[in-house]
Design an enzyme around this catalytic site. Structure first.
Site, short mmCIF file in Angstrom:
data_model
loop_
_atom_site.label_atom_id
_atom_site.label_comp_id
_atom_site.label_asym_id
_atom_site.label_seq_id
_atom_site.Cartn_x
_atom_site.Cartn_y
_atom_site.Cartn_z
NE ARG A 137 27.14 19.71 10.27
CZ ARG A 137 26.85 19.98 9.00
NH1 ARG A 137 26.00 20.94 8.68
NH2 ARG A 137 27.41 19.29 8.02
CB SER A 149 32.37 17.06 9.52
OG SER A 149 31.96 17.03 8.19
CD GLU A 158 29.57 18.24 12.79
OE1 GLU A 158 28.74 17.46 13.30
OE2 GLU A 158 29.95 18.16 11.61
N1 EPU Z 1 38.66 20.30 1.04
C1 EPU Z 1 40.01 20.04 0.85
N2 EPU Z 1 40.51 18.86 1.33
C2 EPU Z 1 39.75 17.94 1.95
C3 EPU Z 1 38.38 18.20 2.15
C4 EPU Z 1 37.85 19.40 1.69
O1 EPU Z 1 40.74 20.84 0.28
O2 EPU Z 1 40.28 16.89 2.35
C5 EPU Z 1 38.10 21.57 0.55
C6 EPU Z 1 37.85 21.62 -0.94
O3 EPU Z 1 38.14 22.93 -1.36
C7 EPU Z 1 36.36 21.41 -1.05
C8 EPU Z 1 35.86 22.09 0.19
O4 EPU Z 1 36.86 21.82 1.17
O5 EPU Z 1 35.84 21.99 -2.19
C9 EPU Z 1 34.53 21.60 0.70
O6 EPU Z 1 34.56 20.20 0.88
P1 EPU Z 1 33.22 19.34 0.97
O7 EPU Z 1 32.31 19.69 -0.14
O8 EPU Z 1 33.62 17.91 1.14
O9 EPU Z 1 32.51 19.90 2.26
P2 EPU Z 1 33.02 20.25 3.72
O10 EPU Z 1 32.85 21.70 3.93
O11 EPU Z 1 34.36 19.66 3.96
C10 EPU Z 1 30.61 20.01 4.72
C11 EPU Z 1 29.93 19.30 5.86
C12 EPU Z 1 29.71 17.83 5.52
C13 EPU Z 1 28.86 17.73 4.27
C14 EPU Z 1 29.60 18.48 3.14
C15 EPU Z 1 28.82 18.51 1.87
C16 EPU Z 1 30.67 20.52 7.85
C17 EPU Z 1 31.47 20.47 9.09
N3 EPU Z 1 30.74 19.43 7.07
O12 EPU Z 1 31.92 19.47 4.59
O13 EPU Z 1 28.98 17.26 6.58
O14 EPU Z 1 28.66 16.39 3.89
O15 EPU Z 1 29.84 19.85 3.55
O16 EPU Z 1 27.77 19.40 2.00
O17 EPU Z 1 29.99 21.50 7.60
C18 EPU Z 1 29.12 16.05 8.61
O18 EPU Z 1 28.69 17.07 9.16
O19 EPU Z 1 29.38 15.01 9.26
C19 EPU Z 1 29.38 16.09 7.19
C20 EPU Z 1 29.95 15.08 6.55
#
Ligand code: EPU
Length: 337
Positions: free
Chosen positions: A162, A237, A333
């Protein structure tokens, strides 16, 4: 090109915040952009792309310039790859669909990300195992001080998680006008290892996926987890996933043995901020017209008429609470204006 006065920015930011711009102009070509940047009676300028990564906390007492440069074309191609140029004002997801319809591979995992092509490199958008930098060839940007167009190679952009040169040394100095992507025409390199993609493809009964299938799977996953900004205002995010030392993470495991993490380096791991926020009890909480999304705690939402300042206050409360419980500082972010 017409400069308008006292315009609500509500339709121009995905959070749906009703902040006002003293002056507003939408720019459709490079000559107009050059002209508008030269206006000396408008020293205070704000550049607006898709408005998908910003939180407006106050009215803007200056000129908002909306980058509306349109157009997609093939620059060059050989048997295996194609270089496609998209102008900055193209909607990101529509551009992804254009590529998928032409069977150009590489950005199918980035389906349904809100925002425009021109702002995608600034924060090196990423999702489901793919980042913009993986398909980025180069971009052109207008330098604010000279109005000249400069080309940036992938190396010049210095992409990180990012992050890019446009958030660092070049911040506020350039407007990205177009982006060149290097995409595959055959033997597409499919990315289906991340999280729910494989299981979604299974649900769809697909065993030999095409890029079209992957895009459909990603769209279903995103729709099930992330609120549609057309229905509930949000900026994706709100925070970045923090990177902490393994020692620190091990101390967290003592109290939370289900804590997830992703390896970053020998001594560091990335912890999903969504998990931290959920564990801190914020997931799904609503305070009047704003709150934390029920399916993804990393997303703050505007249910209608929230003020940017309210959402900012909530984000600070979340940061303070995460710091207190886990000793971790999480960073926004989105750009806060
Ligand atoms: N999780 C929770 N609770 C929640 C959300 C997430 O426990 O409410 C934990 C779970 O363990 C899950 C892990 O977080 O397995 C990862 O969650 P997710 O796959 O939804 O990904 P993220 O790390 O929360 C990132 C990006 C997203 C992108 C997703 C999928 C960042 C800041 N965000 O989210 O990007 O869509 O991965 O690749 O890196 C964005 O930047 O606007 C965005 C949506």
């Amino acid at each position: 090109m017409q400069i308008q006065n006292n315009i609500s920015l509500k339709p121009f930011n995905t959070f749906g915040i009703d902040a006002k711009a003293k002056h507003f102009v939408s720019v459709n070509n490079l000559d107009d952009l050059k002209h508008i940047l030269s206006l000396e009676n408008q020293p205070n300028k704000l550049i607006l792309g898709g408005g998908s990564n910003m939180l407006l906390t106050q009215d803007f007492d200056g000129l908002v310039i909306r980058i509306n440069l349109k157009g997609i074309k093939i620059i060059s191609e050989n048997e295996d790859t194609v270089i496609v140029q998209a102008n900055a004002g193209e909607n990101w997801h529509e551009f992804v669909l254009w590529c998928i319809n032409n069977d150009f591979g590489g950005i199918e995992n980035l389906s349904l990300i809100p925002g425009n092509v021109g702002t995608a490199p600034i924060q090196n958008i990423g999702a489901y195992g793919v980042e913009l930098k993986d398909v980025f060839e180069s971009c052109e940007a207008m330098e604010l001080s000279t109005k000249n167009i400069k080309s940036f190679s992938k190396t010049d952009c210095n992409f990180g998680y990012r992050n890019s040169v446009f958030k660092q040394e070049a911040r506020g100095k350039f407007i990205i006008t177009s982006v060149n992507f290097k995409l595959s025409k055959k033997h597409h390199k499919l990315n289906i290892n991340y999280g729910a993609i494989a299981s979604q493809l299974k649900i769809m009964n697909v065993s030999n996926p095409t890029i079209q299938d992957i895009s459909k799977a990603i769209i279903s996953i995103r729709e099930s987890k992330l609120p549609n900004p057309k229905e509930i205002g949000n900026s994706g995010s709100f925070f970045k996933n923090p990177v902490i030392s393994k020692t620190h993470f091990n101390s967290i495991l003592l109290n939370f043995n289900d804590a997830p993490s992703y390896p970053v380096s020998e001594n560091e791991v990335k912890v999903p901020a969504g998990w931290l926020i959920e564990k801190a009890g914020f997931k799904g909480k609503r305070f009047g017209d704003y709150g934390i999304h029920k399916n993804q705690a990393l997303v703050l939402v505007n249910y209608g008429n929230a003020q940017g300042a309210d959402i900012l206050k909530l984000s600070k409360l979340i940061q303070k609470t995460i710091k207190r419980i886990f000793g971790i500082s999480i960073e926004a972010e989105v750009n806060i204006l």
